[in-house]
Design a protein around this motif. Structure first.
Motif, PDB file in Angstrom:
ATOM      1  N   GLY A 231      39.546  45.044 -57.847  1.00 31.13           N
ATOM      2  CA  GLY A 231      38.800  46.307 -58.419  1.00 31.13           C
ATOM      3  C   GLY A 231      39.560  46.775 -59.507  1.00 31.13           C
ATOM      4  N   SER A 232      40.421  46.150 -60.162  1.00 27.41           N
ATOM      5  CA  SER A 232      41.381  46.820 -61.422  1.00 27.41           C
ATOM      6  C   SER A 232      40.364  46.837 -62.474  1.00 27.41           C
ATOM      7  N   LEU A 233      40.190  47.956 -63.099  1.00 23.88           N
ATOM      8  CA  LEU A 233      39.460  47.974 -64.493  1.00 23.88           C
ATOM      9  C   LEU A 233      40.090  47.980 -65.921  1.00 23.88           C
ATOM     10  N   ILE A 234      41.455  48.246 -65.765  1.00 20.99           N
ATOM     11  CA  ILE A 234      42.295  48.383 -66.816  1.00 20.99           C
ATOM     12  C   ILE A 234      42.287  47.149 -67.753  1.00 20.99           C
ATOM     13  N   LEU A 235      42.206  45.775 -67.220  1.00 23.79           N
ATOM     14  CA  LEU A 235      42.437  44.805 -68.114  1.00 23.79           C
ATOM     15  C   LEU A 235      40.984  44.478 -68.522  1.00 23.79           C
ATOM     16  N   ILE A 236      39.949  44.893 -67.644  1.00 21.91           N
ATOM     17  CA  ILE A 236      38.720  44.573 -68.336  1.00 21.91           C
ATOM     18  C   ILE A 236      38.338  45.450 -69.595  1.00 21.91           C
ATOM     19  N   SER A 237      38.768  46.789 -69.372  1.00 19.69           N
ATOM     20  CA  SER A 237      38.584  47.741 -70.446  1.00 19.69           C
ATOM     21  C   SER A 237      39.263  47.134 -71.769  1.00 19.69           C
ATOM     22  N   ILE A 238      40.622  46.833 -71.730  1.00 20.79           N
ATOM     23  CA  ILE A 238      41.488  46.048 -72.815  1.00 20.79           C
ATOM     24  C   ILE A 238      40.788  44.980 -73.274  1.00 20.79           C
ATOM     25  N   SER A 239      40.181  44.156 -72.487  1.00 22.04           N
ATOM     26  CA  SER A 239      39.420  42.913 -73.022  1.00 22.04           C
ATOM     27  C   SER A 239      38.338  43.078 -73.805  1.00 22.04           C
ATOM     28  N   MET A 240      37.464  44.167 -73.413  1.00 23.63           N
ATOM     29  CA  MET A 240      36.447  44.628 -74.007  1.00 23.63           C
ATOM     30  C   MET A 240      36.562  45.037 -75.702  1.00 23.63           C
ATOM     31  N   ILE A 241      37.524  45.753 -75.496  1.00 20.15           N
ATOM     32  CA  ILE A 241      38.203  46.268 -76.792  1.00 20.15           C
ATOM     33  C   ILE A 241      38.451  45.112 -77.757  1.00 20.15           C
ATOM     34  N   ILE A 242      39.372  44.104 -77.236  1.00 23.88           N
ATOM     35  CA  ILE A 242      39.722  43.209 -77.806  1.00 23.88           C
ATOM     36  C   ILE A 242      38.552  42.296 -78.269  1.00 23.88           C
ATOM     37  N   TYR A 243      37.601  42.098 -77.352  1.00 21.72           N
ATOM     38  CA  TYR A 243      36.622  41.225 -77.502  1.00 21.72           C
ATOM     39  C   TYR A 243      35.553  42.007 -78.657  1.00 21.72           C
ATOM     40  N   MET A 244      35.695  43.001 -78.538  1.00 22.10           N
ATOM     41  CA  MET A 244      34.709  43.791 -79.661  1.00 22.10           C
ATOM     42  C   MET A 244      35.521  43.650 -81.220  1.00 22.10           C
ATOM     43  N   SER A 245      36.672  43.800 -81.156  1.00 18.83           N
ATOM     44  CA  SER A 245      37.565  43.775 -82.340  1.00 18.83           C
ATOM     45  C   SER A 245      37.588  42.388 -82.958  1.00 18.83           C
ATOM     46  N   ILE A 246      37.647  41.509 -82.197  1.00 22.13           N
ATOM     47  CA  ILE A 246      37.414  40.061 -82.632  1.00 22.13           C
ATOM     48  C   ILE A 246      36.040  39.891 -83.518  1.00 22.13           C
ATOM     49  N   TYR A 247      35.022  40.541 -82.866  1.00 17.13           N
ATOM     50  CA  TYR A 247      33.594  40.307 -83.553  1.00 17.13           C
ATOM     51  C   TYR A 247      33.453  41.089 -84.877  1.00 17.13           C
ATOM     52  N   LEU A 248      33.980  42.436 -84.741  1.00 17.62           N
ATOM     53  CA  LEU A 248      34.144  43.254 -85.993  1.00 17.62           C
ATOM     54  C   LEU A 248      34.829  42.608 -86.951  1.00 17.62           C
ATOM     55  N   ASN A 249      36.274  42.049 -86.665  1.00 16.01           N
ATOM     56  CA  ASN A 249      36.940  41.437 -87.819  1.00 16.01           C
ATOM     57  C   ASN A 249      36.363  40.387 -88.377  1.00 16.01           C
ATOM     58  N   GLY A 250      35.581  39.506 -87.665  1.00 11.90           N
ATOM     59  CA  GLY A 250      34.743  38.241 -88.033  1.00 11.90           C
ATOM     60  C   GLY A 250      33.603  38.682 -89.135  1.00 11.90           C
ATOM     61  N   ILE A 251      32.811  39.461 -88.421  1.00  5.46           N
ATOM     62  CA  ILE A 251      31.580  39.781 -89.252  1.00  5.46           C
ATOM     63  C   ILE A 251      31.790  40.565 -90.441  1.00  5.46           C
ATOM     64  N   LEU A 252      32.781  41.284 -90.567  1.00 10.93           N
ATOM     65  CA  LEU A 252      33.223  41.988 -91.657  1.00 10.93           C
ATOM     66  C   LEU A 252      33.819  41.312 -92.810  1.00 10.93           C
ATOM     67  N   ARG A 253      35.035  40.532 -92.296  1.00 10.79           N
ATOM     68  CA  ARG A 253      35.776  39.971 -93.323  1.00 10.79           C
ATOM     69  C   ARG A 253      35.409  38.539 -93.693  1.00 10.79           C
ATOM     70  N   TYR A 254      35.009  37.707 -92.564  1.00 12.55           N
ATOM     71  CA  TYR A 254      35.147  36.121 -92.780  1.00 12.55           C
ATOM     72  C   TYR A 254      33.943  35.952 -93.527  1.00 12.55           C
ATOM     73  N   SER A 255      33.988  35.050 -94.633  1.00  9.42           N
ATOM     74  CA  SER A 255      32.705  34.495 -95.438  1.00  9.42           C
ATOM     75  C   SER A 255      31.806  33.377 -94.638  1.00  9.42           C
ATOM     76  N   PHE A 256      32.673  32.658 -93.833  1.00  5.58           N
ATOM     77  CA  PHE A 256      31.912  31.541 -92.939  1.00  5.58           C
ATOM     78  C   PHE A 256      31.176  30.519 -93.816  1.00  5.58           C
ATOM     79  N   ASN A 257      31.243  30.631 -95.122  1.00  7.97           N
ATOM     80  CA  ASN A 257      30.736  29.351 -95.882  1.00  7.97           C
ATOM     81  C   ASN A 257      31.895  29.179 -97.121  1.00  7.97           C
ATOM     82  N   ASP A 258      33.320  29.155 -96.471  1.00  6.24           N
ATOM     83  CA  ASP A 258      34.275  28.849 -97.242  1.00  6.24           C
ATOM     84  C   ASP A 258      34.540  27.407 -97.429  1.00  6.24           C
ATOM     85  N   LYS A 259      35.591  26.973 -97.845  1.00  9.16           N
ATOM     86  CA  LYS A 259      36.123  25.440 -97.622  1.00  9.16           C
ATOM     87  C   LYS A 259      36.007  24.985 -96.305  1.00  9.16           C
TER      88      LYS A 259
END
Length: 638
Positions: A231-259
């Motif tokens: 029933g621990s929520l600590i790791l879930i909370s951390i994982s969601m922050i990381i999960y969202m950070s990965i999304y934001l880092n990708g959609i803001l910084r990556y071109s996805f049309n590079d080499k």
């Protein structure tokens, strides 16, 4: 607020001028300040006027520095780096979502104080998850013209998984969310495998993002499994922050049309990809099992040891627990079901282009996996240790110790499997009944046989040169010795002559878990290093070794309709197509008209690769047909 933040994310990616960047700063600062006022109002019981003042003061503090930087850059005609904009956007989007979740939880009475627990609770509530998922969907939609189709699908799947976090549901909807999110990810894995197989290349930024996404997903599924257990929520909370950070880092910084790069030529990326896919699948399977059986009963069934005592005891018990948890999970029903759907789908894609003979084998292989590996042992005959060929998986035994009343089923298992190999070749095991061929022979994984000759280790093992033969002999000897000794100890334990157990676990069963629940998957996911079918070429699978040995004396072999066609063949595609490295085929075809070797397990890639359609399987079927018709010239075409 969620709509505004999704727009801010999309606008931040496109921002090219200082004014556009300042608009992003202003928009996010306004939202943050608007959320801080209500937080103070409910936490400290201040008046509405004071709350408005707090919001105004917060906005002033946040905006003034960026206003100054904006004016300075404009006057000095500096464009500046967008790195700070991306970092600022990512931090404020997540921070605003956290504060908004706290606000709504306070307003709705779900919380009445502000502390670490309330923050953790707010991160695992629907007031945080739903807006986040909505922002991911909408920002990806707004940027659909700037990002390739593959990545739009990736972002959409990521948002869907976020939307289905089970901690925000209750009752009936918890298992629904777990199974549905798992189904979405399984479908996504199939799509991703097939996309990589068809395209053969991927952009550098897309490749990096996929690895980060799989890392975040693995952490999220692991945290859900822990939540199911305690029933621990600590790791879930951390994982969601990381999960969202990965999304934001990708959609803001990556071109996805590079080499682009060819993943099949990039051993490092392919190895990391294989590892992270497996880790994701592993925790997804564990989550399914915990939901189906109950987390506590599932963990209890593993008979884990207590980690305590001296340093040696702690290390030994920790190693045992790792092997037991890893192996039992990887051999569990729902993990095998998930892997069967995923890998089996890739095999189905291959069926369309398969040789007719090979198509029949692939269909039999899928049926054997579904019936023999999943349906019978898990749902029809759970206690099948006394049934030959079913209850003694891989010839070791998955039902328990080597007891006197189980000797006959074990012996019959070897007899039955040996007879099948004598009549039809070792392909009956290594290409039909075993779970390995389903995983090796789908479109994506079959293409990874190109690693067989591109690395020093894989080339040595696959082509079986001097060092490769030495590796085979040493490993196979170690495996047979360990299985033999464990079987003797298991038998003596069962008749109470000895009492040698591994933390209460039968030694033969423990060896089965290690060899086929742990080591097998390590061999599989390291294909970019060890090559395809390393289970055969390293000699670690004693069950395959036994069946291949019997096959040497049986009917099975590869034959050619016309040996002269091999003499004039310039490509020798049959040798290069073989995933287990049978490169001697052309010479044997020319000299003898057939090829027979213990390493030939009838995969059939040589049949499909032959430019002259000259190769065919020969086994007891052709032998009987010749005897019945008395036609010695009868071949596969008749």
């Amino acid at each position: 607020m969620a709509l505004a933040m999704a727009y801010a994310i999309a606008y931040a990616r496109k921002a090219s001028s200082q004014l556009q960047r300042f608009i992003v700063y202003l928009l996010l600062s306004m939202m943050n300040s608007m959320l801080i006022g209500p937080l103070f109002y409910y936490m400290f019981k201040i008046s509405i006027v004071r709350a408005a003042e707090v919001s105004a003061f917060a906005m002033m503090i946040e905006v003034i520095p960026f206003l100054g930087k904006f004016l300075s850059d404009v006057m000095n005609e500096r464009s500046g780096s967008k790195t700070f904009l991306y970092i600022y956007t990512g931090i404020f989007v997540i921070l605003d979502e956290i504060i908004m979740s706290l606000d709504f939880n306070l307003i709705s009475g779900l919380q009445n104080s502000l502390n670490l627990y309330s923050v953790i609770y707010s991160l695992s509530s629907y007031w945080f998850v739903f807006p986040m998922a909505f922002e991911m969907f909408l920002s990806a939609f707004l940027l659909r013209k700037d990002i390739n189709k593959f990545m739009i699908i990736v972002f959409s799947v990521q948002a869907a998984v976020m939307l289905l976090m089970p901690v925000i549901f209750s009752g009936f909807w918890v298992p629904v969310s777990i199974y549905l999110s798992g189904a979405i990810m399984t479908g996504f894995f199939i799509y991703m495998f097939e996309h990589l197989y068809r395209k053969q290349s991927i952009s550098s930024s897309s490749g990096r993002y996929i690895i980060w996404l799989l890392t975040g997903y693995s952490l999220m599924m692991g945290s859900i499994f822990l939540w199911q257990y305690n029933g621990s929520l600590i790791l879930i909370s951390i994982s969601m922050i990381i999960y969202m950070s990965i999304y934001l880092n990708g959609i803001l910084r990556y071109s996805f049309n590079d080499k682009k790069f060819f993943w099949i030529a990039n051993r490092r990326w392919s190895l990391i990809y294989m590892i992270m896919v497996f880790v994701s699948e592993f925790f997804m399977g564990a989550t399914f099992d915990a939901q189906y059986y109950g987390a506590t009963p599932f963990i209890s069934s593993m008979n884990l040891a207590a980690v305590s005592g001296t340093f040696y005891n702690i290390m030994a018990s920790s190693l045992y627990d790792f092997i037991a948890f890893f192996g039992i999970t990887a051999l569990s029903t729902w993990f095998l079901i998930m892997m069967g759907i995923e890998m089996g789908s890739l095999v189905v894609f291959r069926l369309k282009s398969a040789h007719p003979e090979n198509r029949i084998r692939l269909i039999l292989m899928l049926c054997a996996y579904a019936i023999y590996s999943v349906l019978i042992p898990s749902f029809i005959i759970p206690n099948n240790s006394k049934i030959p060929f079913i209850g003694w998986s891989m010839g070791i035994g998955s039902g328990g110790p080597v007891a006197p009343d189980l000797i006959i089923p074990i012996v019959l298992t070897y007899v039955i499997s040996g007879l099948l190999s004598f009549f039809f070749g070792s392909r009956q095991m290594c290409s039909v009944f075993c779970t390995a061929p389903v995983m090796y022979q789908g479109t994506f994984y079959d293409s990874m046989k190109k690693f067989n000759r591109s690395g020093k280790i894989s080339k040595s093992i696959t082509l079986s040169n001097r060092s490769g033969k030495l590796i085979y002999r040493i490993i196979s000897l170690m495996v047979y010795s360990s299985i033999g000794m464990a079987a003797v100890i298991s038998f003596l334990d069962s008749i109470h002559a000895t009492s040698l157990y591994i933390y209460g676990t039968d030694p033969e069963y423990m060896l089965y878990i290690f060899y086929f629940g742990v080591l097998w998957y390590l061999v599989f996911i390291t294909m970019p290093v060890l090559g395809s079918y390393a289970c055969i070429n390293t000699g670690y699978c004693h069950w395959g070794n036994f069946n291949r040995f019997i096959s040497r004396f049986g009917f099975f072999r590869l034959k050619v309709k016309d040996p002269s066609a091999c003499l004039t063949c310039k490509t020798k595609d049959c040798a290069t197509a073989c995933p287990v490295g049978n490169h001697e085929m052309p010479g044997s075809f020319i000299k003898n008209g057939y090829y027979k070797d213990s390493r030939c397990i009838g995969i059939g890639d040589c049949l499909e690769a032959c430019p002259n359609d000259n190769i065919f399987f020969y086994d007891v079927r052709q032998y009987l047909r010749k005897k019945i018709t008395k036609n010695e010239n009868l071949d596969a075409t008749k």
